[in-house]
Design an enzyme around this catalytic site. Structure first.
Site, mmCIF file in Angstrom:
data_model
loop_
_atom_site.group_PDB
_atom_site.id
_atom_site.type_symbol
_atom_site.label_atom_id
_atom_site.label_comp_id
_atom_site.label_asym_id
_atom_site.label_seq_id
_atom_site.Cartn_x
_atom_site.Cartn_y
_atom_site.Cartn_z
ATOM 1 C CB ILE A 202 -0.915 -0.299 1.587
ATOM 2 C CG1 ILE A 202 -1.548 -1.232 0.992
ATOM 3 C CG2 ILE A 202 -1.411 0.968 1.329
ATOM 4 C CD1 ILE A 202 -2.816 -1.612 2.250
ATOM 5 C CE LYS A 203 2.229 6.964 -4.557
ATOM 6 N NZ LYS A 203 2.707 7.236 -5.759
ATOM 7 C CB THR A 204 -0.768 5.573 2.415
ATOM 8 O OG1 THR A 204 -1.505 6.693 2.835
ATOM 9 C CG2 THR A 204 0.390 4.873 3.901
#
Ligand code: R5P
Length: 292
Positions: A202-204
């Site tokens: 996940i990119k955050t």
């Protein structure tokens, strides 16, 4: 046909040496199948367990972004320094030579522009094309709290299902609407929803306060999004704090390709991510390469 006349009895069984069964180096990924792990190991460096992804997919909703007007001239020279290039199939096919050997993360959601509601995305690439392009992961934007929240989540789960069939991981990219609070509470919610529903990583965004609670409560790897251009030392400090706070690397665009020296900046980011270099030392490295 192989020669069957001269078959010798095998002797090299090493019966006193048990076969080693390695655990997989990446958080929450041990139960995945071989192809999925192999692709993740081309994105994340197995030695450091981290990645430096270069994000250059901005054109899919905002056209020729500053620094990406001529990607053949500005991105191809820095791309070999990245562990992974994140981009659209249009740019991959038209600009990137097939001899490029770094891994590719393909943007597969889209269908909107900056002129309208951004969360109204659909899946915009068929799984067959991802296979054809030999990509290592597929990136889908997820708009938690956005107008088309449900649709964007279902885009992601459909990609997870299709990718699982063929061994291709899905990267969920958490997008934050203009009127949403960018705080740890929001990112815990957004990243955990994506992980629970099957995203492989996940990119955050990084937040100063409580980023480690975001990485701790997410059972799969998190990569830090870059965001708008900052002074180089600030961007290196943000990347440093993110990886020290549990991120498994970064996925940065503008803070690299809009830098005064993109080639120096990407090497400085790599030093922070893979070698745990301090931001100050990495900034010295940036200046040294820039002034060469
Ligand atoms: C948007 O959410 C996309 O994934 C971007 O186009 C890109 O990855 C953003 O990168 P950065 O904010 O580091 O320029």
């Amino acid at each position: 046909m192989p020669d069957v006349d001269d078959i010798k009895e095998g002797k090299r069984y090493f019966t006193d040496t048990p076969q080693q069964t390695e655990g997989f180096f990446l958080k929450g990924s041990n139960a995945l199948d071989w192809g999925m792990k192999n692709r993740l190991a081309r994105i994340f460096n197995p030695k450091s367990g981290r990645t430096v992804m270069l994000a250059v997919d901005h054109g899919y909703f905002q056209g020729p972004t500053t620094g990406l007007e001529r990607m053949d001239l500005t991105i191809l020279p820095i791309a070999p320094y990245a562990d992974t290039l994140m981009l659209t199939r249009g740019i991959l096919r038209s600009i990137v030579p097939p001899s490029f050997s770094q891994s590719i993360v393909l943007r597969v959601s889209g269908g909107t522009s900056i002129l309208k509601e951004l969360s109204n995305e659909e899946l915009a690439v068929d799984i067959e094309d991802s296979i054809r392009l030999n990509v290592c992961a597929m990136a889908v934007q997820v708009f938690i709290g956005g107008e088309y929240e449900r649709q964007s989540i279902i885009n992601m789960t459909r990609m997870v299902d299709m990718g699982t069939r063929y061994g291709i991981p899905t990267l969920a990219v958490t997008a934050v609407g203009k009127d949403m609070a960018r705080d740890a509470r929001y990112f815990r919610l957004a990243t955990r929803i994506c992980a629970e529903l099957g995203a492989h990583y996940i990119k955050t965004y990084y937040v100063e306060d409580g980023f480690e609670t975001v990485t701790a409560s997410c059972p799969v790897p998190i990569v830090m999004a870059g965001g708008k251009k900052l002074p180089e030392l600030d961007a290196l400090t943000m990347a440093y704090r993110a990886v020290q706070g549990g991120a498994s690397g970064v996925d940065m665009g503008r803070n690299i390709f809009q830098s005064e020296s993109p080639i120096a900046m990407i090497q400085a980011v790599k030093a922070v991510v893979h070698d745990n270099e301090t931001p100050e030392k990495a900034f010295d490295l940036y200046n040294a390469i820039k002034n060469k």
